[in-house]
Design a protein around this motif. Sequence first.
Motif, short mmCIF file in Angstrom:
data_model
loop_
_atom_site.label_atom_id
_atom_site.label_comp_id
_atom_site.label_asym_id
_atom_site.label_seq_id
_atom_site.Cartn_x
_atom_site.Cartn_y
_atom_site.Cartn_z
N GLU A 115 -31.57 76.88 28.93
CA GLU A 115 -30.28 76.24 28.66
C GLU A 115 -29.21 76.71 29.65
OE1 GLU A 115 -27.85 75.07 24.69
OE2 GLU A 115 -28.22 77.22 24.96
N SER A 136 -27.81 74.86 20.05
CA SER A 136 -26.91 73.70 19.95
C SER A 136 -25.45 74.13 19.91
CB SER A 136 -27.24 72.88 18.70
OG SER A 136 -28.53 72.34 18.77
N TYR A 143 -28.03 69.24 26.51
CA TYR A 143 -29.05 69.83 25.63
C TYR A 143 -29.18 69.00 24.35
CZ TYR A 143 -31.51 73.04 22.56
OH TYR A 143 -32.42 73.60 21.68
N PHE A 144 -30.41 68.60 24.05
CA PHE A 144 -30.69 67.85 22.82
C PHE A 144 -31.87 68.49 22.11
CE2 PHE A 144 -28.73 64.94 25.79
CZ PHE A 144 -27.79 64.27 25.02
N SER A 145 -31.84 68.50 20.80
CA SER A 145 -32.94 69.07 20.02
C SER A 145 -33.60 68.00 19.18
CB SER A 145 -32.44 70.20 19.11
OG SER A 145 -33.50 70.69 18.32
N THR A 149 -33.06 72.21 13.25
CA THR A 149 -32.72 73.61 13.50
C THR A 149 -33.08 74.48 12.29
OG1 THR A 149 -30.49 73.48 12.56
CG2 THR A 149 -30.77 72.85 14.89
N PHE A 346 -28.83 61.78 17.54
CA PHE A 346 -28.24 63.09 17.78
C PHE A 346 -26.76 63.11 17.41
CE2 PHE A 346 -31.67 62.68 21.02
CZ PHE A 346 -32.50 63.69 20.54
N GLN A 349 -23.39 67.76 18.85
CA GLN A 349 -23.92 69.00 19.40
C GLN A 349 -25.37 68.84 19.89
OE1 GLN A 349 -23.28 72.59 17.05
NE2 GLN A 349 -21.47 71.69 16.11
N GLY A 350 -25.87 67.61 19.87
CA GLY A 350 -27.23 67.37 20.33
C GLY A 350 -28.28 67.68 19.29
N ARG A 351 -27.87 67.86 18.03
CA ARG A 351 -28.83 68.14 16.96
C ARG A 351 -29.27 66.84 16.30
NH1 ARG A 351 -24.83 71.94 13.62
NH2 ARG A 351 -23.74 69.94 13.81
#
Length: 363
Positions: A115, A136, A143-145, A149, A346, A349-351
């Motif tokens: 990251e 995140s 950045y993406f997840s 989480t 997403f 925050q990319g979550r």
Amino acid sequence: MKDRSNHNVLISFLVLWLLNGLFINAQHESDGAEYIPLGLLVNKQNEAAAVCAARSAIERINQNGGVEGKSLKLIIRSVEGSWGAGSREVVDLVFKEKVMAIIGSIDGRNAHLAEQVIAKTQVTYVSAWASDPSLSKAYVPWYFSAVPTDDQQAAFFLREIAKKKGSRHILVIHDDSYDAQQALKSLYQDSNKIQDLVISTVSSRSLGSKDLLSRIPHKNLDAVILLGRQMPFSSISKQLDISGKNIPLYANLAAQSSEDFSGSQFESMIQSTSITSGYRSEHVVKEFEKEFLQNCNANPGPVAAYAYDAIMIISEALKQSGNDRGRLQKSMSQINYQGVTGPVQFDSQGRLKNTGELLLTKE
């Protein structure tokens, strides 16, 4: 002292300038390529499943015309080795291989290193495994997840347990990995929202063959949560059977990915295959399972499912961006894709949004 501070600032500026210069050159050189390179970072535990799943996804996409008439090319790098290997491999993927995006099927520690490089190079990164919520929270736009989480997983575990009247005593069995410790931290943080909840913990490494029920009197044990890959599944199951009670048993994504989990009697207890972002299409899941079994000669687990989805998500975003690197991040932030693991969208925050299905292995 002041001169040293100015010197450090100058060095930092020069490094950033060099990275930006290399990035611009990499972007221009990749624009004219006959294929679209995508990077895949793996660690030893995830490598076989993630690589095979990613290759299956690439093959499917290319057989259907690729992206904007260009085929996707998968470039694989391992983060195994000395500390910092993850950073070096990301730099190599960006500047040598000139990848359009990177998928990470790696642990949380290496994901943090990746990251840091992503923040400077501004290359889209999709986490297909690390669930550390602090990734995140770094607010890196690229950045993406694709994975729920630890905070999201903890919230659903505890919410489900709290629904059962009188359920207040939970035993958490965890391994000693960094990822498991982060997951445990999320459980503790979320448990503060539930009144009178008692959480006890034990390391799977120190859990003896007859130790589970002696840690907490089984008459007061309302649920067991498993965090991490190093789990003595047969011993846990046997001891819970001996107790004579129907004690709910939950497992996070890492625990589900253990080789001991797959093929054990736990597998026959599964009601849902994973914690997902919501409703999953049975047709999509079955097609993926059939494809993975045919290509990889194995049944897919969570590692494979998330690696496969990560490739498919990036492919869709590339199409929406017109295969434009500069617009890819925006396309990712607006993605709405029905994947193997569920619908993928997403937040800021990319979550993942709307994570909601819970794995309950035994009740």
